[in-house]
Write a protein that holds these residues in place. Structure first.
Motif, PDB file in Angstrom:
ATOM      1  N   LEU A  31       0.898  -1.156   0.172  1.00 27.29           N
ATOM      2  CA  LEU A  31      -0.163   0.081  -0.062  1.00 27.29           C
ATOM      3  C   LEU A  31       0.923   1.237  -0.007  1.00 27.29           C
ATOM      4  N   ALA A  32       2.095   1.348   0.319  1.00 29.45           N
ATOM      5  CA  ALA A  32       2.961   2.604   0.514  1.00 29.45           C
ATOM      6  C   ALA A  32       3.265   3.151  -0.952  1.00 29.45           C
ATOM      7  N   PRO A  33       3.057   4.550  -0.965  1.00 31.00           N
ATOM      8  CA  PRO A  33       3.187   5.123  -2.166  1.00 31.00           C
ATOM      9  C   PRO A  33       4.607   4.769  -2.742  1.00 31.00           C
ATOM     10  N   ASN A  34       4.606   4.574  -4.231  1.00 27.43           N
ATOM     11  CA  ASN A  34       5.650   4.160  -4.600  1.00 27.43           C
ATOM     12  C   ASN A  34       6.286   5.125  -5.644  1.00 27.43           C
ATOM     13  N   ARG A  35       7.233   6.023  -5.269  1.00 22.15           N
ATOM     14  CA  ARG A  35       8.050   7.065  -6.207  1.00 22.15           C
ATOM     15  C   ARG A  35       9.129   6.309  -6.774  1.00 22.15           C
ATOM     16  N   ASP A  36      10.090   6.059  -5.856  1.00 26.18           N
ATOM     17  CA  ASP A  36      11.243   5.325  -6.030  1.00 26.18           C
ATOM     18  C   ASP A  36      11.680   4.116  -5.333  1.00 26.18           C
ATOM     19  N   GLY A  37      10.668   3.582  -4.655  1.00 23.33           N
ATOM     20  CA  GLY A  37      10.654   2.249  -3.815  1.00 23.33           C
ATOM     21  C   GLY A  37      11.506   2.620  -2.533  1.00 23.33           C
ATOM     22  N   THR A  38      11.828   3.700  -2.311  1.00 20.97           N
ATOM     23  CA  THR A  38      12.870   3.927  -0.957  1.00 20.97           C
ATOM     24  C   THR A  38      11.629   3.585   0.484  1.00 20.97           C
ATOM     25  N   LEU A  39      10.487   4.125   0.368  1.00 19.42           N
ATOM     26  CA  LEU A  39       9.732   4.175   1.506  1.00 19.42           C
ATOM     27  C   LEU A  39       9.329   2.620   1.517  1.00 19.42           C
ATOM     28  N   ARG A  40       8.856   2.011   0.415  1.00 24.23           N
ATOM     29  CA  ARG A  40       8.532   0.560   0.615  1.00 24.23           C
ATOM     30  C   ARG A  40       9.840  -0.349   1.074  1.00 24.23           C
ATOM     31  N   ALA A  41      10.941  -0.009   0.869  1.00 21.84           N
ATOM     32  CA  ALA A  41      12.190  -0.835   1.215  1.00 21.84           C
ATOM     33  C   ALA A  41      12.399  -0.518   2.642  1.00 21.84           C
ATOM     34  N   SER A  42      11.956   0.649   3.338  1.00 23.30           N
ATOM     35  CA  SER A  42      12.372   1.019   4.615  1.00 23.30           C
ATOM     36  C   SER A  42      11.314   0.415   5.561  1.00 23.30           C
ATOM     37  N   ILE A  43      10.340  -0.186   5.245  1.00 23.64           N
ATOM     38  CA  ILE A  43       9.573  -0.889   6.184  1.00 23.64           C
ATOM     39  C   ILE A  43      10.031  -2.066   6.818  1.00 23.64           C
ATOM     40  N   VAL A  57       5.612  -2.412  13.430  1.00 25.37           N
ATOM     41  CA  VAL A  57       5.756  -2.139  11.972  1.00 25.37           C
ATOM     42  C   VAL A  57       6.280  -0.537  11.951  1.00 25.37           C
ATOM     43  N   TYR A  58       7.136  -0.478  11.326  1.00 30.94           N
ATOM     44  CA  TYR A  58       7.827   0.826  11.137  1.00 30.94           C
ATOM     45  C   TYR A  58       8.630   1.306  10.075  1.00 30.94           C
ATOM     46  N   SER A  59       8.793   2.607   9.805  1.00 26.87           N
ATOM     47  CA  SER A  59       9.863   3.068   8.750  1.00 26.87           C
ATOM     48  C   SER A  59      10.608   4.019   9.657  1.00 26.87           C
ATOM     49  N   ASP A  60      12.074   3.939   9.340  1.00 24.51           N
ATOM     50  CA  ASP A  60      12.687   4.752   9.966  1.00 24.51           C
ATOM     51  C   ASP A  60      13.199   6.064   8.921  1.00 24.51           C
ATOM     52  N   LEU A  61      12.745   6.400   7.888  1.00 23.45           N
ATOM     53  CA  LEU A  61      13.030   7.404   7.170  1.00 23.45           C
ATOM     54  C   LEU A  61      12.089   8.611   7.995  1.00 23.45           C
ATOM     55  N   ASP A  62      12.692   9.681   7.840  1.00 21.93           N
ATOM     56  CA  ASP A  62      12.154  10.974   8.517  1.00 21.93           C
ATOM     57  C   ASP A  62      10.590  11.300   7.794  1.00 21.93           C
ATOM     58  N   TYR A  63      10.749  11.255   6.566  1.00 16.99           N
ATOM     59  CA  TYR A  63       9.548  11.755   5.716  1.00 16.99           C
ATOM     60  C   TYR A  63       8.277  10.789   5.840  1.00 16.99           C
ATOM     61  N   SER A  64       8.493   9.515   6.476  1.00 14.22           N
ATOM     62  CA  SER A  64       7.331   8.461   6.557  1.00 14.22           C
ATOM     63  C   SER A  64       6.065   9.091   7.353  1.00 14.22           C
ATOM     64  N   VAL A  65       6.296   9.816   8.442  1.00 16.43           N
ATOM     65  CA  VAL A  65       5.303  10.164   9.126  1.00 16.43           C
ATOM     66  C   VAL A  65       4.313  11.320   8.422  1.00 16.43           C
ATOM     67  N   TYR A  66       5.258  11.910   7.503  1.00 13.81           N
ATOM     68  CA  TYR A  66       4.412  13.109   6.761  1.00 13.81           C
ATOM     69  C   TYR A  66       3.566  12.388   5.752  1.00 13.81           C
ATOM     70  N   VAL A  67       3.991  11.242   5.012  1.00  8.45           N
ATOM     71  CA  VAL A  67       3.237  10.632   4.057  1.00  8.45           C
ATOM     72  C   VAL A  67       2.250   9.966   4.734  1.00  8.45           C
ATOM     73  N   GLN A 127      -1.684   9.828   3.154  1.00  9.14           N
ATOM     74  CA  GLN A 127      -1.974   8.743   2.603  1.00  9.14           C
ATOM     75  C   GLN A 127      -1.497   7.385   3.720  1.00  9.14           C
ATOM     76  N   PRO A 128      -2.742   7.134   4.600  1.00  2.92           N
ATOM     77  CA  PRO A 128      -2.360   6.395   5.971  1.00  2.92           C
ATOM     78  C   PRO A 128      -2.319   4.950   5.387  1.00  2.92           C
ATOM     79  N   PHE A 129      -1.280   4.502   4.599  1.00  2.57           N
ATOM     80  CA  PHE A 129      -1.066   3.048   4.385  1.00  2.57           C
ATOM     81  C   PHE A 129      -0.954   2.410   5.517  1.00  2.57           C
ATOM     82  N   MET A 130      -0.245   2.749   6.531  1.00  5.73           N
ATOM     83  CA  MET A 130       0.307   1.933   7.625  1.00  5.73           C
ATOM     84  C   MET A 130      -1.188   1.591   8.420  1.00  5.73           C
TER      85      MET A 130
END
Length: 142
Positions: A43-55, A70-80, A122-125
């Motif tokens: 369900l994660a938005p997929n622009r370049d795959g970074t967010l998906r790979a960070s889960i 279940v989490y992502s350590d990317l700074d911008y994941s909370v903004y998404v 985009q509340p994919f989580m």
């Protein structure tokens, strides 16, 4: 006539059953956690795959609870997840703080703006948790 019954608990076995990584409870929480993480990746938005790979996932014992994360350590994941600007928790446009314009690149072009509306959430989580959890899910206010 009196009858007595004696029950001996094997507390170590019960503890292993509940909290050890090989125990039933820990395995069930691990399975649900992985299911939710897999759904997040779909369900994660997929622009370049970074967010998906960070889960990522983790299962921890906290007191008497076995908790799956279940989490992502990317700074911008909370903004998404929550949105920004008008659409986010603050509910107002994004404006520059130290200059007159916001400056950013869009498709190789430099853009100058006095304010931007932001990005819708985009509340994919949360959606993944609702889809992958066998237990009821209630979203708490931010």
């Amino acid at each position: 006539m009196s009858v007595s019954i004696r029950v001996d608990w094997d507390e170590a076995a019960i503890h292993r059953l509940l909290y050890a990584p090989s125990g039933l409870v820990h395995r069930k929480v691990s399975d649900v956690t992985e299911t939710v993480a897999d759904r997040c990746r779909v369900l994660a938005p997929n622009r370049d795959g970074t967010l998906r790979a960070s889960i990522k996932t983790a299962v921890r014992v906290s007191g008497t609870k076995v908790v799956g994360h279940v989490y992502s350590d990317l700074d911008y994941s909370v903004y998404v997840q929550r949105g920004t600007g008008l659409y986010g928790p603050i509910g107002r446009p994004i404006r520059p703080r130290r200059s007159r314009f916001l400056v950013f690149d869009v498709g190789g072009q430099t853009v100058f703006a006095r304010e931007v509306r932001g990005t819708p959430p985009q509340p994919f989580m949360l959606e993944a948790l609702r889809a992958g959890s066998p237990w009821p899910v209630v979203a708490l206010p931010a």
